[in-house]
Every structure is written in C-alpha cells, then in structure tokens.
Design a protein around this motif. Structure first.
Motif, PDB file in Angstrom:
ATOM      1  N   PHE A  54      26.788  36.761  26.154  1.00 38.64           N
ATOM      2  CA  PHE A  54      28.238  36.726  25.968  1.00 38.64           C
ATOM      3  C   PHE A  54      28.604  35.605  24.998  1.00 38.64           C
ATOM      4  O   PHE A  54      28.373  34.442  25.288  1.00 38.64           O
ATOM      5  N   PRO A  55      29.179  35.934  23.835  1.00 36.88           N
ATOM      6  CA  PRO A  55      29.569  34.900  22.875  1.00 36.88           C
ATOM      7  C   PRO A  55      31.004  34.409  23.109  1.00 36.88           C
ATOM      8  O   PRO A  55      31.954  35.141  22.843  1.00 36.88           O
ATOM      9  N   HIS A  56      31.164  33.147  23.602  1.00 40.78           N
ATOM     10  CA  HIS A  56      32.506  32.588  23.787  1.00 40.78           C
ATOM     11  C   HIS A  56      33.250  32.452  22.458  1.00 40.78           C
ATOM     12  O   HIS A  56      34.440  32.724  22.371  1.00 40.78           O
ATOM     13  N   TRP A  57      32.540  31.966  21.421  1.00 38.05           N
ATOM     14  CA  TRP A  57      33.206  31.689  20.139  1.00 38.05           C
ATOM     15  C   TRP A  57      33.904  32.940  19.622  1.00 38.05           C
ATOM     16  O   TRP A  57      35.024  32.871  19.130  1.00 38.05           O
ATOM     17  N   CYS A  68      40.598  35.817  30.600  1.00 37.83           N
ATOM     18  CA  CYS A  68      39.391  36.102  31.383  1.00 37.83           C
ATOM     19  C   CYS A  68      39.315  35.270  32.651  1.00 37.83           C
ATOM     20  O   CYS A  68      38.950  35.772  33.705  1.00 37.83           O
ATOM     21  N   HIS A  69      39.652  33.967  32.519  1.00 41.96           N
ATOM     22  CA  HIS A  69      39.384  33.073  33.644  1.00 41.96           C
ATOM     23  C   HIS A  69      40.521  32.988  34.657  1.00 41.96           C
ATOM     24  O   HIS A  69      40.326  32.491  35.752  1.00 41.96           O
ATOM     25  N   ALA A  70      41.730  33.480  34.303  1.00 44.14           N
ATOM     26  CA  ALA A  70      42.788  33.558  35.312  1.00 44.14           C
ATOM     27  C   ALA A  70      43.076  35.031  35.650  1.00 44.14           C
ATOM     28  O   ALA A  70      42.941  35.448  36.791  1.00 44.14           O
ATOM     29  N   ASP A  71      43.402  35.845  34.638  1.00 45.72           N
ATOM     30  CA  ASP A  71      43.804  37.232  34.901  1.00 45.72           C
ATOM     31  C   ASP A  71      42.646  38.110  35.396  1.00 45.72           C
ATOM     32  O   ASP A  71      42.809  38.899  36.322  1.00 45.72           O
ATOM     33  N   LEU A  72      41.477  38.006  34.731  1.00 50.38           N
ATOM     34  CA  LEU A  72      40.371  38.900  35.079  1.00 50.38           C
ATOM     35  C   LEU A  72      39.427  38.310  36.120  1.00 50.38           C
ATOM     36  O   LEU A  72      38.503  38.982  36.574  1.00 50.38           O
ATOM     37  N   GLY A  73      39.642  37.057  36.472  1.00 53.72           N
ATOM     38  CA  GLY A  73      38.906  36.471  37.592  1.00 53.72           C
ATOM     39  C   GLY A  73      37.472  36.045  37.329  1.00 53.72           C
ATOM     40  O   GLY A  73      36.695  35.886  38.273  1.00 53.72           O
ATOM     41  N   PHE A  74      37.079  35.840  36.058  1.00 50.69           N
ATOM     42  CA  PHE A  74      35.749  35.281  35.779  1.00 50.69           C
ATOM     43  C   PHE A  74      35.701  33.839  36.289  1.00 50.69           C
ATOM     44  O   PHE A  74      36.494  33.012  35.860  1.00 50.69           O
ATOM     45  N   GLY A  79      26.413  33.218  35.347  1.00 50.51           N
ATOM     46  CA  GLY A  79      25.682  34.005  36.336  1.00 50.51           C
ATOM     47  C   GLY A  79      26.364  34.039  37.696  1.00 50.51           C
ATOM     48  O   GLY A  79      25.867  34.664  38.622  1.00 50.51           O
ATOM     49  N   GLY A  80      27.523  33.404  37.809  1.00 52.78           N
ATOM     50  CA  GLY A  80      28.169  33.266  39.111  1.00 52.78           C
ATOM     51  C   GLY A  80      29.092  34.409  39.493  1.00 52.78           C
ATOM     52  O   GLY A  80      29.730  34.368  40.538  1.00 52.78           O
ATOM     53  N   ASN A  81      29.202  35.437  38.654  1.00 55.61           N
ATOM     54  CA  ASN A  81      30.157  36.506  38.933  1.00 55.61           C
ATOM     55  C   ASN A  81      29.530  37.811  39.432  1.00 55.61           C
ATOM     56  O   ASN A  81      30.232  38.788  39.650  1.00 55.61           O
ATOM     57  N   GLN A  82      28.200  37.802  39.584  1.00 54.49           N
ATOM     58  CA  GLN A  82      27.487  39.011  40.055  1.00 54.49           C
ATOM     59  C   GLN A  82      27.976  40.266  39.332  1.00 54.49           C
ATOM     60  O   GLN A  82      28.344  41.266  39.959  1.00 54.49           O
ATOM     61  N   ILE A  83      27.970  40.194  38.002  1.00 52.39           N
ATOM     62  CA  ILE A  83      28.413  41.341  37.206  1.00 52.39           C
ATOM     63  C   ILE A  83      27.350  42.442  37.264  1.00 52.39           C
ATOM     64  O   ILE A  83      26.166  42.168  37.143  1.00 52.39           O
ATOM     65  N   THR A  84      27.794  43.681  37.505  1.00 52.30           N
ATOM     66  CA  THR A  84      26.871  44.831  37.453  1.00 52.30           C
ATOM     67  C   THR A  84      27.530  45.945  36.644  1.00 52.30           C
ATOM     68  O   THR A  84      28.743  45.917  36.416  1.00 52.30           O
ATOM     69  N   MET A  85      26.749  46.925  36.248  1.00 56.67           N
ATOM     70  CA  MET A  85      27.297  48.044  35.475  1.00 56.67           C
ATOM     71  C   MET A  85      28.288  48.851  36.301  1.00 56.67           C
ATOM     72  O   MET A  85      29.278  49.362  35.771  1.00 56.67           O
ATOM     73  N   ALA A  86      28.042  48.961  37.617  1.00 64.69           N
ATOM     74  CA  ALA A  86      28.952  49.713  38.484  1.00 64.69           C
ATOM     75  C   ALA A  86      30.353  49.091  38.425  1.00 64.69           C
ATOM     76  O   ALA A  86      31.358  49.804  38.341  1.00 64.69           O
ATOM     77  N   LYS A  87      30.412  47.748  38.450  1.00 70.25           N
ATOM     78  CA  LYS A  87      31.715  47.074  38.363  1.00 70.25           C
ATOM     79  C   LYS A  87      32.315  47.235  36.971  1.00 70.25           C
ATOM     80  O   LYS A  87      33.523  47.424  36.811  1.00 70.25           O
ATOM     81  N   ILE A  89      31.977  49.699  34.743  1.00 73.37           N
ATOM     82  CA  ILE A  89      32.587  51.012  34.470  1.00 73.37           C
ATOM     83  C   ILE A  89      33.819  51.263  35.346  1.00 73.37           C
ATOM     84  O   ILE A  89      34.621  52.128  35.062  1.00 73.37           O
ATOM     85  N   ASP A  90      33.986  50.446  36.415  1.00 70.24           N
ATOM     86  CA  ASP A  90      35.208  50.520  37.219  1.00 70.24           C
ATOM     87  C   ASP A  90      36.326  49.651  36.649  1.00 70.24           C
ATOM     88  O   ASP A  90      37.367  49.466  37.276  1.00 70.24           O
ATOM     89  N   GLY A  91      36.085  49.065  35.469  1.00 70.12           N
ATOM     90  CA  GLY A  91      37.142  48.284  34.811  1.00 70.12           C
ATOM     91  C   GLY A  91      37.174  46.814  35.180  1.00 70.12           C
ATOM     92  O   GLY A  91      38.138  46.122  34.859  1.00 70.12           O
ATOM     93  N   GLN A  92      36.130  46.352  35.873  1.00 68.93           N
ATOM     94  CA  GLN A  92      36.096  44.921  36.190  1.00 68.93           C
ATOM     95  C   GLN A  92      35.319  44.170  35.104  1.00 68.93           C
ATOM     96  O   GLN A  92      34.558  44.744  34.345  1.00 68.93           O
ATOM     97  N   PHE A  93      35.479  42.845  35.073  1.00 65.63           N
ATOM     98  CA  PHE A  93      34.748  41.960  34.150  1.00 65.63           C
ATOM     99  C   PHE A  93      34.774  42.505  32.721  1.00 65.63           C
ATOM    100  O   PHE A  93      35.831  42.867  32.239  1.00 65.63           O
ATOM    101  N   CYS A  94      33.604  42.606  32.068  1.00 65.78           N
ATOM    102  CA  CYS A  94      33.571  43.076  30.671  1.00 65.78           C
ATOM    103  C   CYS A  94      34.285  44.417  30.543  1.00 65.78           C
ATOM    104  O   CYS A  94      34.865  44.733  29.497  1.00 65.78           O
ATOM    105  N   GLY A  95      34.259  45.215  31.617  1.00 67.47           N
ATOM    106  CA  GLY A  95      34.821  46.557  31.595  1.00 67.47           C
ATOM    107  C   GLY A  95      36.333  46.599  31.502  1.00 67.47           C
ATOM    108  O   GLY A  95      36.907  47.655  31.232  1.00 67.47           O
TER     109      GLY A  95
END
Lengths: 157, 218
Positions: A54-57, A68-74, A79-87, A89-95
């Motif tokens: 993930f490139p912050h810049w 990301c850090h307030a609205d989307l809850g990152f 590594g602390g967000n337990q991101i998975t593909m299932a989440k 494609i459900d529109g969470q995190f990167c999705g």
C-alpha cells in the motif's frame, strides 16, 4: 520535467537473481522503498499470493488521512486491520474505493499484490526501523528496585 | 542497498580466504608468519547508511517484485512529485506547503471532491526542560489532514498539558510518533525544529545536574 523511466539492466537482474539465490537479498531493512509504503502480509504468502503493498504517498495526494483513518476505519497499525478479500469485495477497506467507481476494480490483483514473496508485514522507512540500536526505553522502577549493575550478568553483556 | 557494495562484500571474504591459503604455503610462510592479522572491520562508516536515491521507482525499491508485470504499471514517485515543494527527509516532499499552496487537492470525503475540511487554528505550546526550543503543536496543519477523533482521546487527552510526552516515547512510535516517523515527516536532525520551533528566552542556560553542583572533585 518528466524523469526518465528506466527498466532494470539485464545484467543487474542477473546479479540480483544470484544474490537472491544466495539468500543475501530480501531483508526489508536493506530496501529503499518510498517512505510510508506498507507491506501487508498476514495471509497473502500462505495463500500463494504476493504480499500486498500500500503506497501512502500515492493515496495522500488524492485523499486526506481522515477518509481512510476516520471514515473507513483503518486502524493506525500495519497489518492490524485483518484485511481479507472477502471484506474487500463487500466494500470494506481497500474495497471502499477499488470497486470500479472511485478507483479501478479488484480484478487487477497484481496491482496490489506486487510485493516480493516472503517480505514480512512492515511499515517502510519508519524512524524506529532506521535507528542503529533500539531507542532508549525507560526502565520500570519496580523491576529495577534493589538491583545492582552486574557486568558479569549475561543480560548486561 | 547498492549492488556493487553487496558484490564487494561477497567477493572480499573469498579473496581474503584465497590469500590466507597462499600465505599458508611453505615458501611464502617464512617471511609473513609473524605479521598479525589486521582487522578488516575498520571501515570509515561502520553504521552510517546513506540512501543513493530516496525515491526509486517501484521495480527497483527492494519491496516490489520486479518479476511481477503489474509492478511496472505502478507510478514512480518522482513522476508525481515533479513541481512539488521539497524537503530533505521522509518522502522528500513538504506536504504542508504542497497543500497550503493548492498544488495538491486531496479529498476530505471519499466521493465528494467539494467537501471542505473542518480546520481548527489552535497552537499548543509545550515547554521543554532541555536546551531544545519549546514544542509548538499546531492544530491547523493537523486538522487539514486529520479528524479530531484520529487523536482524541486515544492518543491525546484534549486538555493542555494533560499528556506526558517525551522524545523516547516519540522515537518508539507513541504520542506524536504514531504518525511522525511513519507517514508524516520523520524525526531526524533536519526536522527537529519543525516541532521544536519556539526559541528559548534570551540568556537561557540549561539547569546544572546535581552531579555537577555537588561534584566533590571540583
């Protein structure tokens, strides 16, 4: 001014290959990636995918941290967000963005899964990582009460 | 890490091993036997590491896999940074100035590009006991990027002076160090004065330590 984009010289690739095969490469502290790049590899390696990078810049040119850090809850933890593909494609995190609406869609697997296999989850270029020795940590007075410095103690060597 | 340096590091022990073999052959041993081995550890910079290129393209940066086709479709940072104000640390970009000058327009909302941030202009001065200039925490630059809940109350209790902060905690990634040293500008010689920005009064000298005041050998 647009900088020239150079591909790697074939000889460099050869030397790199040699060094990798000798196990001399791949240590994350030796890389010099862009400050604040995050490698996320809780599960990717185990599933046979390259780790996600993930490139912050790149994202902070387009979004404030707040998105990301307030609205989307990152959480503020690599590594602390337990991101998975299932989440995802459900529109969470990167999705929340990589859905073909705000940004390109999720079928572009290799755009995110672009890390060198085996690279551990880490935050690239952090001050802590760059210190020569770990930063001074205040001693806990409870632990040190009544303890005299002993140069022969293994722990003090 | 530069490849030639690695290559030398690799070749050097091999060369040394080779010469040691030579030295142990009977003909050469006679003259060289008494010469003590000089440590090859005395390189000029034992610990200093300089980065040749702070913003390499993804395929040369050591964390992206150059074997991955898509790695070459990623944007090299320098292409995006052209024309932005520079600094000498972190991304080597002055993000505060880039935003203030309107050179970048990051969204405050995921989809609505017209939503304005909730900016609060409140400076908090934190006096520093040591010789370093006092710390000024500016809410303005922070609330341009962040929301109150990113800091309050998890990282800082919203009350002047209510939080214990010191440099070792910051370097360990706590307090200001949750962001500074990770994404926001890092802690390095050239950046100290960004936070330590309020000079000490004229004629200020650091307090003497007890060991000096009570020094029996004075």
């Amino acid at each position: 001014m647009s900088p020239k984009i150079e591909r790697k010289h074939p000889l460099n690739a050869l030397i790199l290959g040699l060094l990798v095969s000798l196990g001399l490469w791949a240590a994350p502290q030796d890389s010099q990636a862009e400050y604040a790049d995050v490698v996320i590899n809780n599960y990717a390696d185990a599933a046979g995918m390259r780790p996600a990078v993930f490139p912050h810049w790149f994202h902070r040119i387009r979004f404030r941290c707040k998105v990301c850090h307030a609205d989307l809850g990152f959480q503020f933890k690599a590594g602390g967000n337990q991101i998975t593909m299932a989440k995802i494609i459900d529109g969470q995190f990167c999705g929340a963005c990589h859905n073909g609406e705000v940004a390109w869609s999720v079928e572009n697997c290799a755009m995110c899964h672009s890390g060198i296999p085996g690279t551990p989850t880490h935050f690239h270029g952090s001050t802590l990582q760059r210190l020569i020795a770990p930063a001074y940590k205040p001693l806990d007075p409870k632990e040190t009460a009544g303890v005299k410095y002993d140069a022969n103690n293994e722990k003090n060597k | 890490m530069n490849i030639t340096a690695r290559f030398t590091a690799l070749a050097l022990p091999a060369l040394l091993a080779g010469s040691a073999l030579l030295a142990s052959t009977p003909t050469l041993a006679a003259g060289a036997a008494a010469a003590p081995a000089v440590s090859d550890a005395n390189i000029f910079n034992r610990n200093l590491k300089k980065t040749a290129d702070p913003n390499p393209p993804p395929w040369e940066d050591g964390i992206h896999d150059p074997e991955n086709e898509a790695t070459h479709a990623l944007q090299p940072p320098k292409e995006a940074y052209a024309g932005l104000p520079t600094s000498t640390y972190g991304n080597h970009i002055d993000w505060v100035k880039a935003l203030d000058d309107g050179l970048i327009r990051p969204r405050w909302d995921r989809v609505n590009s017209n939503e304005e941030p909730f900016v609060m202009d409140l400076d908090i001065v934190r006096p520093v006991k040591a010789s370093m200039p006092d710390v000024v925490f500016p809410h303005r630059q922070h609330t341009e990027w962040l929301f109150c809940s990113n800091c309050h109350p998890a990282i800082f209790v919203p009350q002047k002076g209510a939080n214990q902060i010191n440099m070792s905690a910051i370097l360990l990634g706590q307090k200001c160090g949750v962001c500074h040293g990770k994404v926001s500008f890092p802690i390095t010689t050239a950046s100290c004065k960004k936070c330590h920005s309020k000079p000490k009064p004229e004629g200020w000298t650091p307090p003497l330590s007890d060991a000096t005041l009570k020094n029996p050998w004075k």
